[in-house]
Design a protein around this motif. Sequence first.
Motif, PDB file in Angstrom:
ATOM      1  N   MET A  47      27.119  15.519 -16.982  1.00  0.00           N
ATOM      2  CA  MET A  47      26.735  15.050 -15.652  1.00  0.00           C
ATOM      3  C   MET A  47      26.298  13.595 -15.736  1.00  0.00           C
ATOM      4  O   MET A  47      25.617  13.214 -16.675  1.00  0.00           O
ATOM      5  N   GLN A  48      26.700  12.824 -14.749  1.00  0.00           N
ATOM      6  CA  GLN A  48      26.346  11.400 -14.754  1.00  0.00           C
ATOM      7  C   GLN A  48      25.416  11.077 -13.593  1.00  0.00           C
ATOM      8  O   GLN A  48      25.449  11.736 -12.558  1.00  0.00           O
ATOM      9  N   LEU A  49      24.605  10.068 -13.799  1.00  0.00           N
ATOM     10  CA  LEU A  49      23.646   9.642 -12.775  1.00  0.00           C
ATOM     11  C   LEU A  49      23.623   8.123 -12.719  1.00  0.00           C
ATOM     12  O   LEU A  49      23.556   7.449 -13.759  1.00  0.00           O
ATOM     13  N   HIS A  50      23.710   7.586 -11.522  1.00  0.00           N
ATOM     14  CA  HIS A  50      23.559   6.143 -11.316  1.00  0.00           C
ATOM     15  C   HIS A  50      22.589   5.938 -10.165  1.00  0.00           C
ATOM     16  O   HIS A  50      22.584   6.713  -9.210  1.00  0.00           O
ATOM     17  N   THR A  51      21.792   4.903 -10.266  1.00  0.00           N
ATOM     18  CA  THR A  51      20.872   4.625  -9.163  1.00  0.00           C
ATOM     19  C   THR A  51      21.159   3.254  -8.573  1.00  0.00           C
ATOM     20  O   THR A  51      21.682   2.362  -9.252  1.00  0.00           O
ATOM     21  N   ASN A  52      20.818   3.123  -7.313  1.00  0.00           N
ATOM     22  CA  ASN A  52      21.118   1.898  -6.577  1.00  0.00           C
ATOM     23  C   ASN A  52      20.057   1.738  -5.491  1.00  0.00           C
ATOM     24  O   ASN A  52      19.783   2.684  -4.754  1.00  0.00           O
ATOM     25  N   ARG A  53      19.428   0.569  -5.430  1.00  0.00           N
ATOM     26  CA  ARG A  53      18.422   0.338  -4.388  1.00  0.00           C
ATOM     27  C   ARG A  53      19.102  -0.276  -3.170  1.00  0.00           C
ATOM     28  O   ARG A  53      19.706  -1.348  -3.276  1.00  0.00           O
ATOM     29  N   LEU A  54      19.034   0.399  -2.037  1.00  0.00           N
ATOM     30  CA  LEU A  54      19.658  -0.113  -0.823  1.00  0.00           C
ATOM     31  C   LEU A  54      18.793  -1.198  -0.186  1.00  0.00           C
ATOM     32  O   LEU A  54      17.616  -1.353  -0.531  1.00  0.00           O
ATOM     33  N   ALA A  55      19.389  -1.942   0.749  1.00  0.00           N
ATOM     34  CA  ALA A  55      18.696  -3.074   1.375  1.00  0.00           C
ATOM     35  C   ALA A  55      17.405  -2.638   2.071  1.00  0.00           C
ATOM     36  O   ALA A  55      16.434  -3.398   2.114  1.00  0.00           O
ATOM     37  N   ASP A  56      17.389  -1.411   2.594  1.00  0.00           N
ATOM     38  CA  ASP A  56      16.177  -0.973   3.309  1.00  0.00           C
ATOM     39  C   ASP A  56      15.131  -0.361   2.381  1.00  0.00           C
ATOM     40  O   ASP A  56      14.141   0.212   2.840  1.00  0.00           O
ATOM     41  N   GLY A  57      15.361  -0.477   1.068  1.00  0.00           N
ATOM     42  CA  GLY A  57      14.379   0.030   0.112  1.00  0.00           C
ATOM     43  C   GLY A  57      14.626   1.463  -0.340  1.00  0.00           C
ATOM     44  O   GLY A  57      13.956   1.959  -1.249  1.00  0.00           O
ATOM     45  N   THR A  58      15.592   2.126   0.278  1.00  0.00           N
ATOM     46  CA  THR A  58      15.909   3.499  -0.121  1.00  0.00           C
ATOM     47  C   THR A  58      16.519   3.510  -1.525  1.00  0.00           C
ATOM     48  O   THR A  58      17.367   2.679  -1.843  1.00  0.00           O
ATOM     49  N   GLU A  59      16.050   4.450  -2.341  1.00  0.00           N
ATOM     50  CA  GLU A  59      16.633   4.639  -3.670  1.00  0.00           C
ATOM     51  C   GLU A  59      17.816   5.603  -3.523  1.00  0.00           C
ATOM     52  O   GLU A  59      17.624   6.746  -3.090  1.00  0.00           O
ATOM     53  N   LEU A  60      19.014   5.134  -3.862  1.00  0.00           N
ATOM     54  CA  LEU A  60      20.199   5.984  -3.774  1.00  0.00           C
ATOM     55  C   LEU A  60      20.567   6.449  -5.178  1.00  0.00           C
ATOM     56  O   LEU A  60      20.803   5.638  -6.068  1.00  0.00           O
ATOM     57  N   VAL A  61      20.570   7.756  -5.368  1.00  0.00           N
ATOM     58  CA  VAL A  61      20.892   8.345  -6.676  1.00  0.00           C
ATOM     59  C   VAL A  61      22.250   9.023  -6.567  1.00  0.00           C
ATOM     60  O   VAL A  61      22.412   9.956  -5.787  1.00  0.00           O
ATOM     61  N   LEU A  62      23.220   8.534  -7.313  1.00  0.00           N
ATOM     62  CA  LEU A  62      24.550   9.135  -7.291  1.00  0.00           C
ATOM     63  C   LEU A  62      24.698  10.071  -8.483  1.00  0.00           C
ATOM     64  O   LEU A  62      24.529   9.660  -9.630  1.00  0.00           O
ATOM     65  N   LEU A  63      25.002  11.326  -8.194  1.00  0.00           N
ATOM     66  CA  LEU A  63      25.239  12.308  -9.259  1.00  0.00           C
ATOM     67  C   LEU A  63      26.726  12.622  -9.303  1.00  0.00           C
ATOM     68  O   LEU A  63      27.389  12.674  -8.262  1.00  0.00           O
ATOM     69  N   ALA A  64      27.240  12.846 -10.490  1.00  0.00           N
ATOM     70  CA  ALA A  64      28.649  13.212 -10.636  1.00  0.00           C
ATOM     71  C   ALA A  64      28.778  14.281 -11.707  1.00  0.00           C
ATOM     72  O   ALA A  64      28.241  14.136 -12.806  1.00  0.00           O
ATOM     73  N   GLY A  65      29.471  15.363 -11.362  1.00  0.00           N
ATOM     74  CA  GLY A  65      29.694  16.431 -12.328  1.00  0.00           C
ATOM     75  C   GLY A  65      29.185  17.764 -11.815  1.00  0.00           C
ATOM     76  O   GLY A  65      29.095  17.982 -10.611  1.00  0.00           O
ATOM     77  N   ARG A  66      28.865  18.647 -12.740  1.00  0.00           N
ATOM     78  CA  ARG A  66      28.408  19.997 -12.384  1.00  0.00           C
ATOM     79  C   ARG A  66      26.893  20.061 -12.456  1.00  0.00           C
ATOM     80  O   ARG A  66      26.310  19.802 -13.503  1.00  0.00           O
ATOM     81  N   LEU A  67      26.281  20.441 -11.344  1.00  0.00           N
ATOM     82  CA  LEU A  67      24.824  20.587 -11.327  1.00  0.00           C
ATOM     83  C   LEU A  67      24.485  22.037 -11.698  1.00  0.00           C
ATOM     84  O   LEU A  67      23.978  22.814 -10.899  1.00  0.00           O
TER      85      LEU A  67
END
Lengths: 118, 153
Positions: free
Chosen positions: A1-21
């Motif tokens: 499983m992969q995880l990437h994080t990204n901070r959006l302009a409004d301060g929201t933390e966006l966590v992208l998960l890929a694979g089988r949870l």
Amino acid sequence: MQLHTNRLADGTELVLLAGRLDSAGVASIEAPLSAAIAAGGSRVLVDLSQVSFLASIGIRALLTHARTLARRGGSLGLVGPRAVVAEVLDVTGIAKIIPVFADVEAASAASKAPAPGS
Amino acid sequence: MSGVRREAPHASSIVVRAGPEALSRVADWIRARGDAHALAPALLDRIDVCAAELVANVLEHGLGGAAGAPVRVALIVGEARVQLVIDDEAPAFDPLRRAPRASARMDESRVGGWGIAIVRHFAHELDYARTPNGNRLTATFLLDAGTARAAPR
């Protein structure tokens, strides 16, 4: 499983998960997901569009993090689940307590909308 | 002898030993068998989730976390339906008799217990049987219009 994080302009933390949870997937992302949520702001979105499988153990993990955020006044949202994942969220009642959005834009629009009754 | 030959449902199975690798081995096998039978992705996703929940149930509740016991998972693919059959050698344990779980709430302390609710949702029919050596749980999925086999590529 992969995880990437990204901070959006409004301060929201966006966590992208890929694979089988599943149990192995949860084990592999538990530490980085906890860190991302601890380091993030009050609002966290978990993008599930690349998650092909969600089982009970994955639900437990999502609910645990949603509670952690709620305790500190924040919120967790889920974004873009595939059909089978969306069905699991519905049948377990998770979709009633953790908001599910079609995409990040819909989640952002909902966060800017006035609260009901205000 | 009849001149009409009907193809018997195709069955195959895998035996995994209870332990940390059991669930991923079952998942890999289910995906491979589903692909071999050209099951539609939407149906295979459902079977995959149910297999994971049912085997996890056996490992956690039937076997109480004890490692090493065999769990057999079979997939029987017929013309109109697919059956997922889970056999274990655990003490008598019927997961279908457990009380249905209420919807999750943010403030409750209980975490988990959704497995059977998920399986009840995805499977068309569920059947439990006590066997001479253990338990058998059969989940039936219909090959209907929405979840038929994938179109030939």
